[in-house]
Design a protein around this motif. Structure first.
Motif, PDB file in Angstrom:
ATOM      1  N   LEU A  46       0.828  -1.209   0.000  1.00 37.33           N
ATOM      2  CA  LEU A  46       0.000   0.000   0.000  1.00 37.33           C
ATOM      3  C   LEU A  46       0.863   1.259   0.000  1.00 37.33           C
ATOM      4  O   LEU A  46       0.577   2.222  -0.725  1.00 37.33           O
ATOM      5  CB  LEU A  46      -0.917   0.015   1.225  1.00 37.33           C
ATOM      6  N   ALA A  47       1.905   1.264   0.807  1.00 35.33           N
ATOM      7  CA  ALA A  47       2.781   2.438   0.894  1.00 35.33           C
ATOM      8  C   ALA A  47       3.523   2.659  -0.421  1.00 35.33           C
ATOM      9  O   ALA A  47       3.729   3.801  -0.844  1.00 35.33           O
ATOM     10  CB  ALA A  47       3.768   2.272   2.044  1.00 35.33           C
ATOM     11  N   ILE A  48       3.907   1.586  -1.075  1.00 34.57           N
ATOM     12  CA  ILE A  48       4.605   1.710  -2.365  1.00 34.57           C
ATOM     13  C   ILE A  48       3.644   2.247  -3.424  1.00 34.57           C
ATOM     14  O   ILE A  48       4.010   3.128  -4.214  1.00 34.57           O
ATOM     15  CB  ILE A  48       5.237   0.367  -2.777  1.00 34.57           C
ATOM     16  N   ILE A  49       2.412   1.764  -3.422  1.00 33.72           N
ATOM     17  CA  ILE A  49       1.411   2.273  -4.372  1.00 33.72           C
ATOM     18  C   ILE A  49       1.117   3.744  -4.064  1.00 33.72           C
ATOM     19  O   ILE A  49       0.987   4.559  -4.972  1.00 33.72           O
ATOM     20  CB  ILE A  49       0.130   1.421  -4.347  1.00 33.72           C
ATOM     21  N   GLU A  50       1.043   4.096  -2.796  1.00 36.01           N
ATOM     22  CA  GLU A  50       0.831   5.498  -2.416  1.00 36.01           C
ATOM     23  C   GLU A  50       1.988   6.365  -2.921  1.00 36.01           C
ATOM     24  O   GLU A  50       1.775   7.453  -3.445  1.00 36.01           O
ATOM     25  CB  GLU A  50       0.685   5.628  -0.893  1.00 36.01           C
ATOM     26  N   ALA A  51       3.211   5.876  -2.777  1.00 39.75           N
ATOM     27  CA  ALA A  51       4.377   6.628  -3.273  1.00 39.75           C
ATOM     28  C   ALA A  51       4.287   6.794  -4.791  1.00 39.75           C
ATOM     29  O   ALA A  51       4.565   7.880  -5.321  1.00 39.75           O
ATOM     30  CB  ALA A  51       5.668   5.919  -2.880  1.00 39.75           C
ATOM     31  N   LEU A  52       3.892   5.734  -5.497  1.00 34.03           N
ATOM     32  CA  LEU A  52       3.703   5.840  -6.944  1.00 34.03           C
ATOM     33  C   LEU A  52       2.648   6.888  -7.270  1.00 34.03           C
ATOM     34  O   LEU A  52       2.824   7.715  -8.157  1.00 34.03           O
ATOM     35  CB  LEU A  52       3.275   4.489  -7.533  1.00 34.03           C
TER      36      LEU A  52
END
Length: 153
Positions: A46-52
């Motif tokens: 989720l955090a990686i998708i948020e960063a994207l």
């Protein structure tokens, strides 16, 4: 179908690699392993998708998002399921899944589309007045006239 913590860690690693995150010279598996020691494993993809979604392509940015969520004691992301689907479609089939799937909790997603402020298009802005209506134009014109008159002597 529930995703295991190992699969979530694999998803996080695959996202970091596939989207070419700046890993600061460390291997993706090592970064993910460090995050699993400090944060909920289910938060990692989720955090990686948020960063994207935020356009932040550095592992350190993901770490900042995770730290923020840890302080809040819950993940608060702004992307929608369509963005999540687009991101996960680029992963190997065995790693695709619903990252935002809840385990019976009702964690709200902050920032609906109604909250997003879209800047107006350039065509929607009031155009500046034509240059011949500005003080600058009059001053420039008078300077040119002075230079022309003084240059003719």
């Amino acid at each position: 179908m529930s995703v295991t913590p190992e699969e979530q860690a694999e998803q996080a690693e695959a996202l970091l690699i596939h989207y070419s995150f700046d890993l600061g010279g460390k291997p993706a598996y090592q970064i993910v392993a460090n995050w699993t020691q400090n944060y909920e494993v289910s938060w990692l993809p989720l955090a990686i998708i948020e960063a994207l979604y935020l356009g932040r392509y550095k592992a350190i940015s993901v770490g900042q998002i995770l730290a923020h969520w840890k302080r809040r004691e819950e993940p608060v992301y702004h992307f929608n399921s369509e963005f999540e689907r687009l991101v996960s479609n680029n992963l190997p089939p065995h790693l695709t899944g619903n990252f935002t799937e809840k385990k019976g909790d009702s964690t709200a997603v902050e920032g609906s589309q109604n909250d997003v402020k879209i800047p107006p298009k350039k065509s929607d802005r009031t155009p500046p007045p034509p240059i011949h209506y500005s003080d600058f134009y009059e001053k420039l014109k008078s300077l040119l006239n002075v230079d022309l008159v003084s240059g003719q002597d």
